[in-house]
Design a protein around this motif. Structure first.
Motif, PDB file in Angstrom:
ATOM      1  N   ALA A   2      -8.763  -7.003  45.381  1.00 37.63           N
ATOM      2  CA  ALA A   2      -9.305  -6.493  46.636  1.00 37.63           C
ATOM      3  C   ALA A   2      -8.636  -5.184  47.015  1.00 37.63           C
ATOM      4  N   ASN A   3      -9.320  -4.401  47.829  1.00 36.83           N
ATOM      5  CA  ASN A   3      -8.691  -3.237  48.427  1.00 36.83           C
ATOM      6  C   ASN A   3      -7.950  -3.668  49.704  1.00 36.83           C
ATOM      7  N   VAL A   4      -6.980  -2.875  50.110  1.00 36.65           N
ATOM      8  CA  VAL A   4      -6.228  -3.139  51.341  1.00 36.65           C
ATOM      9  C   VAL A   4      -6.310  -1.884  52.205  1.00 36.65           C
ATOM     10  N   ARG A   5      -6.724  -2.049  53.448  1.00 41.24           N
ATOM     11  CA  ARG A   5      -6.889  -0.894  54.343  1.00 41.24           C
ATOM     12  C   ARG A   5      -6.165  -1.119  55.661  1.00 41.24           C
ATOM     13  N   LEU A   6      -5.349  -0.164  56.049  1.00 41.86           N
ATOM     14  CA  LEU A   6      -4.649  -0.204  57.330  1.00 41.86           C
ATOM     15  C   LEU A   6      -5.183   0.919  58.202  1.00 41.86           C
ATOM     16  N   GLU A   7      -5.514   0.598  59.438  1.00 44.00           N
ATOM     17  CA  GLU A   7      -6.058   1.590  60.371  1.00 44.00           C
ATOM     18  C   GLU A   7      -5.234   1.611  61.656  1.00 44.00           C
ATOM     19  N   ALA A 143      10.095 -15.913  40.120  1.00 43.90           N
ATOM     20  CA  ALA A 143       9.442 -15.591  41.388  1.00 43.90           C
ATOM     21  C   ALA A 143       8.151 -14.803  41.151  1.00 43.90           C
ATOM     22  N   LEU A 144       8.203 -13.861  40.205  1.00 41.01           N
ATOM     23  CA  LEU A 144       6.989 -13.121  39.851  1.00 41.01           C
ATOM     24  C   LEU A 144       5.944 -14.049  39.245  1.00 41.01           C
ATOM     25  N   GLY A 145       6.402 -14.944  38.389  1.00 41.17           N
ATOM     26  CA  GLY A 145       5.479 -15.883  37.756  1.00 41.17           C
ATOM     27  C   GLY A 145       4.771 -16.768  38.758  1.00 41.17           C
ATOM     28  N   ARG A 146       5.490 -17.228  39.785  1.00 42.31           N
ATOM     29  CA  ARG A 146       4.863 -18.046  40.819  1.00 42.31           C
ATOM     30  C   ARG A 146       3.753 -17.272  41.522  1.00 42.31           C
ATOM     31  N   ALA A 147       4.007 -15.974  41.755  1.00 45.12           N
ATOM     32  CA  ALA A 147       2.983 -15.144  42.401  1.00 45.12           C
ATOM     33  C   ALA A 147       1.789 -14.928  41.470  1.00 45.12           C
ATOM     34  N   ILE A 148       2.067 -14.667  40.184  1.00 43.71           N
ATOM     35  CA  ILE A 148       0.991 -14.394  39.224  1.00 43.71           C
ATOM     36  C   ILE A 148       0.124 -15.630  39.001  1.00 43.71           C
ATOM     37  N   ALA A 149       0.747 -16.805  38.937  1.00 51.46           N
ATOM     38  CA  ALA A 149       0.010 -18.041  38.648  1.00 51.46           C
ATOM     39  C   ALA A 149      -1.068 -18.318  39.687  1.00 51.46           C
ATOM     40  N   ARG A 150      -0.829 -17.902  40.904  1.00 47.66           N
ATOM     41  CA  ARG A 150      -1.814 -18.130  41.970  1.00 47.66           C
ATOM     42  C   ARG A 150      -3.066 -17.292  41.800  1.00 47.66           C
ATOM     43  N   GLN A 151      -2.954 -16.205  41.012  1.00 49.09           N
ATOM     44  CA  GLN A 151      -4.060 -15.255  40.845  1.00 49.09           C
ATOM     45  C   GLN A 151      -4.588 -14.794  42.205  1.00 49.09           C
ATOM     46  N   PRO A 152      -3.700 -14.204  43.014  1.00 47.13           N
ATOM     47  CA  PRO A 152      -4.109 -13.761  44.353  1.00 47.13           C
ATOM     48  C   PRO A 152      -4.933 -12.487  44.286  1.00 47.13           C
ATOM     49  N   GLN A 153      -5.488 -12.111  45.420  1.00 50.61           N
ATOM     50  CA  GLN A 153      -6.195 -10.831  45.495  1.00 50.61           C
ATOM     51  C   GLN A 153      -5.229  -9.660  45.544  1.00 50.61           C
ATOM     52  N   VAL A 154      -4.028  -9.889  46.129  1.00 53.40           N
ATOM     53  CA  VAL A 154      -3.078  -8.798  46.353  1.00 53.40           C
ATOM     54  C   VAL A 154      -1.664  -9.299  46.077  1.00 53.40           C
ATOM     55  N   PHE A 155      -0.874  -8.483  45.370  1.00 50.12           N
ATOM     56  CA  PHE A 155       0.567  -8.714  45.217  1.00 50.12           C
ATOM     57  C   PHE A 155       1.308  -7.858  46.238  1.00 50.12           C
ATOM     58  N   LEU A 156       2.279  -8.462  46.917  1.00 52.23           N
ATOM     59  CA  LEU A 156       3.156  -7.734  47.825  1.00 52.23           C
ATOM     60  C   LEU A 156       4.589  -7.969  47.347  1.00 52.23           C
ATOM     61  N   LEU A 157       5.270  -6.906  46.960  1.00 50.10           N
ATOM     62  CA  LEU A 157       6.614  -7.021  46.381  1.00 50.10           C
ATOM     63  C   LEU A 157       7.610  -6.281  47.275  1.00 50.10           C
ATOM     64  N   ASP A 158       8.580  -7.029  47.836  1.00 45.90           N
ATOM     65  CA  ASP A 158       9.547  -6.455  48.768  1.00 45.90           C
ATOM     66  C   ASP A 158      10.902  -6.293  48.089  1.00 45.90           C
ATOM     67  N   GLU A 159      11.163  -5.093  47.562  1.00 42.50           N
ATOM     68  CA  GLU A 159      12.409  -4.757  46.876  1.00 42.50           C
ATOM     69  C   GLU A 159      12.828  -5.856  45.894  1.00 42.50           C
ATOM     70  N   GLN A 182      -1.915  -5.256  32.549  1.00 42.27           N
ATOM     71  CA  GLN A 182      -2.640  -6.405  32.001  1.00 42.27           C
ATOM     72  C   GLN A 182      -3.508  -7.098  33.051  1.00 42.27           C
ATOM     73  N   LEU A 183      -2.944  -7.285  34.247  1.00 42.81           N
ATOM     74  CA  LEU A 183      -3.616  -8.101  35.262  1.00 42.81           C
ATOM     75  C   LEU A 183      -4.550  -7.296  36.161  1.00 42.81           C
ATOM     76  N   GLY A 184      -4.185  -6.045  36.428  1.00 44.81           N
ATOM     77  CA  GLY A 184      -5.031  -5.194  37.261  1.00 44.81           C
ATOM     78  C   GLY A 184      -5.167  -5.650  38.697  1.00 44.81           C
ATOM     79  N   ILE A 185      -4.156  -6.369  39.223  1.00 48.62           N
ATOM     80  CA  ILE A 185      -4.223  -6.873  40.597  1.00 48.62           C
ATOM     81  C   ILE A 185      -3.680  -5.824  41.559  1.00 48.62           C
ATOM     82  N   THR A 186      -4.359  -5.629  42.661  1.00 47.97           N
ATOM     83  CA  THR A 186      -3.912  -4.692  43.689  1.00 47.97           C
ATOM     84  C   THR A 186      -2.475  -5.034  44.082  1.00 47.97           C
ATOM     85  N   THR A 187      -1.586  -4.038  44.014  1.00 45.63           N
ATOM     86  CA  THR A 187      -0.167  -4.278  44.240  1.00 45.63           C
ATOM     87  C   THR A 187       0.401  -3.259  45.216  1.00 45.63           C
ATOM     88  N   ILE A 188       1.160  -3.766  46.191  1.00 45.27           N
ATOM     89  CA  ILE A 188       1.898  -2.902  47.115  1.00 45.27           C
ATOM     90  C   ILE A 188       3.374  -3.276  46.985  1.00 45.27           C
TER      91      ILE A 188
END
Length: 366
Positions: A2-7, A143-159, A182-188
């Protein structure tokens, strides 16, 4: 995905404004990095996207759906924290599959996805271990694997790499980039480390004091910073800033006169006595002679060496401008090893000169 938009996002704590008017859009599948000094608000922005922090004003959209009032668990995002947040009583396999288990995923599907993710992160031989039996890098990959396994729309990685040692940080950074490919998931991704930001990001959002300073591709921001803050934040060692006054078709820096390039004169039309901040990166400064030697290059500034830092492939020299309190960093060849108190003459590549407004910090040239 998915795209992520902040306004126009704002966040206030009582009478303190932490985030002010944050607006940007991360297209579907891209890797964006929020970067800035500690306390600039980047983690707060990430937590608002995740739904862990309330939005005071503005709108957040995920896949063009307004999510301001949608709880974090329903936003279909996966967040990886700085401290990993693994369950100590669970095995690696159970940690990776926890999100799927909470969604009541079929056990066979769950097991297959855990094994696939573990292979992609080189964790397949650790699936039966507990977090306390893992190194810091292995815990981070879980921790990354737990996030990847869910196959979410967006990854958010905090330091996520800040607790790792230097070599492991470099290795994991490469793994992250390969995983995104490889995964092509929207990542911030949030970091204060400008090296991580430059190497990982497709586009960067530079923040300071809760406001966006500049958005763009890393190399473009490095080459054309919007202001003095961005210019000095990106680059190691940092860009040199030389307070100067325009006089006699040149810039007076301390008691010395630096020629003003014709291109700068033509663009800025400076007037006598006007103040500027000049920027020059350490790699664009050359030592042309010591007091006893000669060079074909024209020296521009004279300095006195304060500290010499041999770094193997290069030498970093910290010097003081003669007759001034201004400090200058010089990036020299590895075999250049002056001594403290030595006097050097420097030639600056004036084609690489930046000029900033001394009052506002905005870039005036180029």
């Amino acid at each position: 995905m998915a795209n992520v938009r902040l306004e126009g996002i704002k966040r206030r704590f009582n009478h303190v404004t932490a985030i002010e008017d944050i607006t940007f859009e991360v297209p579907d599948g891209q890797f964006w990095v929020l970067v800035g000094p500690s306390g600039c608000g980047k983690s707060t922005v990430l937590r608002m996207i995740a739904g862990l922090e309330a939005v005071t004003a503005g709108k957040i959209y995920i896949e063009d759906v307004l999510v301001n009032d949608i709880p974090a668990r329903q936003r279909d995002v996966a967040m990886v924290f700085q401290n990993y947040a693994l369950y100590p009583h669970m095995t690696v396999a159970e940690n990776i599959g926890f999100g799927l288990q909470m969604r009541k995923t079929d056990p066979k599907t769950l097991r297959k996805r855990v094994e696939t993710v573990a292979r992609s992160l080189s964790l397949e031989h650790l699936l039966d271990r507990k977090p306390k039996q893992l190194s810091g890098g292995q815990q981070q990959r879980v921790a990354l694997g737990r996030a990847i396994a869910r196959q979410p729309q967006v990854f958010l990685l905090d330091e996520p790499l800040s607790n790792l040692d230097a070599q492991l940080r470099d290795d994991t950074r490469v793994e992250l980039k390969q995983l995104h490919h490889q995964l092509g998931i929207t990542t911030i991704y949030v970091t204060h480390d400008q090296v991580e930001a430059m190497t990982l990001a497709e586009r960067m959002v530079v923040l300071n004091q809760g406001r966006i300073q500049q958005i763009g591709e890393p190399q473009n921001i490095y080459a054309r910073p919007a202001n003095r803050m961005v210019a000095t934040f990106l680059g190691n060692p940092a860009m040199n800033i030389l307070p100067a006054i325009y006089t006699n078709k040149g810039f007076q820096v301390g008691s010395q006169l630096l020629p003003c390039p014709l291109a700068v004169q033509d663009k800025l039309q400076p007037v006598q006595g006007q103040s500027f901040d000049l920027g020059i990166r350490p790699e664009h400064i050359e030592i042309v002679c010591q007091e006893t030697s000669h060079s074909l290059l024209t020296p521009h500034l004279r300095v006195e060496v304060k500290v010499v830092e041999p770094l193997g492939r290069e030498t970093l020299i910290r010097a003081g401008l003669t007759g001034s309190s201004v400090q200058i960093n010089i990036q020299a060849a590895a075999n250049v090893l002056p001594h403290p108190s030595d006097r050097l003459s420097l030639a600056l590549d004036l084609n690489q000169l930046f000029v900033f407004d001394s009052a506002t910090g905005y870039a005036l040239y180029p």
